[in-house]
Design a protein around this motif. Structure first.
Motif, PDB file in Angstrom:
ATOM      1  N   ALA A 112       3.823  -0.620 -10.290  1.00 25.57           N
ATOM      2  CA  ALA A 112       5.271  -0.903  -9.276  1.00 25.57           C
ATOM      3  C   ALA A 112       4.713  -0.769  -7.983  1.00 25.57           C
ATOM      4  O   ALA A 112       3.776  -0.195  -8.062  1.00 25.57           O
ATOM      5  N   SER A 113       5.581  -1.145  -7.178  1.00 20.40           N
ATOM      6  CA  SER A 113       5.477  -0.641  -5.668  1.00 20.40           C
ATOM      7  C   SER A 113       6.192   0.868  -5.372  1.00 20.40           C
ATOM      8  O   SER A 113       7.273   0.503  -5.700  1.00 20.40           O
ATOM      9  N   VAL A 114       6.241   1.037  -4.064  1.00 19.11           N
ATOM     10  CA  VAL A 114       6.580   2.366  -3.909  1.00 19.11           C
ATOM     11  C   VAL A 114       6.929   2.313  -2.673  1.00 19.11           C
ATOM     12  O   VAL A 114       7.896   3.318  -2.028  1.00 19.11           O
ATOM     13  N   ASP A 115       6.910   1.494  -1.980  1.00  9.75           N
ATOM     14  CA  ASP A 115       7.710   1.249  -0.616  1.00  9.75           C
ATOM     15  C   ASP A 115       7.930  -0.876  -0.314  1.00  9.75           C
ATOM     16  O   ASP A 115       8.930  -0.332  -0.516  1.00  9.75           O
ATOM     17  N   PHE A 116       6.643  -1.634   0.503  1.00  8.24           N
ATOM     18  CA  PHE A 116       6.918  -2.189   0.301  1.00  8.24           C
ATOM     19  C   PHE A 116       6.722  -3.459  -0.461  1.00  8.24           C
ATOM     20  O   PHE A 116       6.351  -2.971  -1.904  1.00  8.24           O
ATOM     21  N   PRO A 117       7.489  -4.845  -0.801  1.00  7.19           N
ATOM     22  CA  PRO A 117       7.108  -5.717  -2.140  1.00  7.19           C
ATOM     23  C   PRO A 117       4.993  -6.256  -1.557  1.00  7.19           C
ATOM     24  O   PRO A 117       4.638  -6.277  -0.619  1.00  7.19           O
ATOM     25  N   HIS A 118       4.595  -5.915  -2.534  1.00  4.98           N
ATOM     26  CA  HIS A 118       3.335  -6.283  -2.479  1.00  4.98           C
ATOM     27  C   HIS A 118       2.681  -7.543  -3.503  1.00  4.98           C
ATOM     28  O   HIS A 118       3.726  -7.154  -4.395  1.00  4.98           O
ATOM     29  N   GLY A 119       1.965  -7.658  -2.911  1.00  2.00           N
ATOM     30  CA  GLY A 119       1.548  -8.546  -4.205  1.00  2.00           C
ATOM     31  C   GLY A 119       0.192  -8.471  -5.640  1.00  2.00           C
ATOM     32  O   GLY A 119      -0.314  -7.642  -5.157  1.00  2.00           O
ATOM     33  N   PHE A 120       0.116  -8.266  -6.425  1.00  2.00           N
ATOM     34  CA  PHE A 120      -0.392  -8.511  -7.424  1.00  2.00           C
ATOM     35  C   PHE A 120      -1.400  -9.092  -8.375  1.00  2.00           C
ATOM     36  O   PHE A 120      -0.993  -9.676  -9.379  1.00  2.00           O
ATOM     37  N   VAL A 152      -6.215  -7.396  -6.748  1.00  2.00           N
ATOM     38  CA  VAL A 152      -5.915  -7.925  -4.979  1.00  2.00           C
ATOM     39  C   VAL A 152      -4.460  -7.451  -4.269  1.00  2.00           C
ATOM     40  O   VAL A 152      -3.890  -7.938  -5.065  1.00  2.00           O
ATOM     41  N   CYS A 153      -3.867  -7.134  -3.706  1.00  2.00           N
ATOM     42  CA  CYS A 153      -2.934  -7.341  -3.002  1.00  2.00           C
ATOM     43  C   CYS A 153      -3.360  -9.201  -2.434  1.00  2.00           C
ATOM     44  O   CYS A 153      -3.578  -8.965  -1.637  1.00  2.00           O
ATOM     45  N   ASN A 154      -2.153  -9.840  -2.969  1.00  2.00           N
ATOM     46  CA  ASN A 154      -1.720 -11.050  -2.382  1.00  2.00           C
ATOM     47  C   ASN A 154      -0.452 -11.752  -1.354  1.00  2.00           C
ATOM     48  O   ASN A 154      -0.472 -12.872  -1.573  1.00  2.00           O
ATOM     49  N   ASP A 155       0.264 -10.176  -0.977  1.00  3.50           N
ATOM     50  CA  ASP A 155       1.490 -11.532  -0.689  1.00  3.50           C
ATOM     51  C   ASP A 155       1.431  -9.689   0.547  1.00  3.50           C
ATOM     52  O   ASP A 155       1.264  -8.552   1.048  1.00  3.50           O
ATOM     53  N   TYR A 156       1.617 -11.248   1.650  1.00  5.33           N
ATOM     54  CA  TYR A 156       1.022  -9.653   3.007  1.00  5.33           C
ATOM     55  C   TYR A 156       2.162  -8.774   3.579  1.00  5.33           C
ATOM     56  O   TYR A 156       3.324  -9.208   3.043  1.00  5.33           O
ATOM     57  N   CYS A 157       1.409  -7.535   3.441  1.00  3.58           N
ATOM     58  CA  CYS A 157       3.046  -6.532   3.481  1.00  3.58           C
ATOM     59  C   CYS A 157       2.652  -5.956   4.663  1.00  3.58           C
ATOM     60  O   CYS A 157       3.030  -4.598   4.893  1.00  3.58           O
ATOM     61  N   GLY A 158       1.628  -6.299   5.602  1.00  3.59           N
ATOM     62  CA  GLY A 158       1.360  -5.803   7.185  1.00  3.59           C
ATOM     63  C   GLY A 158       0.108  -5.190   7.361  1.00  3.59           C
ATOM     64  O   GLY A 158      -0.498  -6.070   7.022  1.00  3.59           O
ATOM     65  N   LEU A 159      -0.316  -5.032   8.391  1.00  4.55           N
ATOM     66  CA  LEU A 159      -1.267  -5.182   9.422  1.00  4.55           C
ATOM     67  C   LEU A 159      -2.810  -4.449   8.533  1.00  4.55           C
ATOM     68  O   LEU A 159      -3.720  -5.173   8.677  1.00  4.55           O
TER      69      LEU A 159
END
Ligand code: CUA
Length: 172
Positions: A112-120, A152-159
């Motif tokens: 699960a993500s605990v802040d923003f949407p991330h890609g898993f 790998v996070c495959n959704d852009y989630c920030g810098l």
């Protein structure tokens, strides 16, 4: 005179052609693209999903890590005895903890993500899904080869998105 019964009116031949074409297209599309693709596409496995409060999930992960950690928390592999529940947390911009699993054993992998949407995505298993904060996914996971698996996070989630790479260690 009495109104025409539209159900008894004949369909113009050219209209019939389009009706048939549209129906065929719908059938072909639904079965070929969705049915076959679903069966053979090797896309994301189907896990269970539950609603979860991100804070509560973080606590669950911390409790899990504390229970099984060896030494320091950061970067130190967590060894969880199989078969069992193992937990992964996505946060900007890292995966926590580093799991150490055994090849051929089956785990229930919570993520699960605990802040923003991330890609898993998990290689070499070719899973890919979006982790929306507020949901916890549970996958039945059997590592089939020893070595390092890449998360790998495959959704852009920030810098720091491009640095959001984690790993799962799999032992023989
Ligand atoms: Cu997390 Cu991109």
């Amino acid at each position: 005179y009495p109104p025409k019964d539209w159900r008894k009116e004949r369909i113009a031949p050219e209209e019939r052609v389009w009706l048939v074409l549209a129906t065929l297209f719908a059938i072909v599309f639904l079965s070929a693209f969705m049915g076959l693709w679903h069966l053979t596409g090797r896309q994301t496995t189907h896990g269970e999903a539950y609603r979860v409060d991100p804070g509560a999930y973080r606590e669950k992960v911390m409790a899990f890590a504390e229970r099984y950690q060896v030494g320091e928390l950061n970067g130190i592999p967590i060894v969880a005895p199989p078969p069992g529940d193992v937990y992964l947390m996505a946060q900007a911009f890292s995966w926590y903890p580093v799991l150490k699993l055994k090849k051929g054993e089956t785990y229930r992998l919570h993520v699960a993500s605990v802040d923003f949407p991330h890609g898993f995505s998990l290689y070499p298993h070719e899973w890919s899904l979006q982790l929306h904060p507020g949901y916890e996914w549970v996958y039945t996971f059997t590592p089939t080869q020893a070595g390092e698996y890449a998360l790998v996070c495959n959704d852009y989630c920030g810098l720091g998105h491009h640095t959001m790479v984690g790993r799962i260690l799999v032992e023989e």
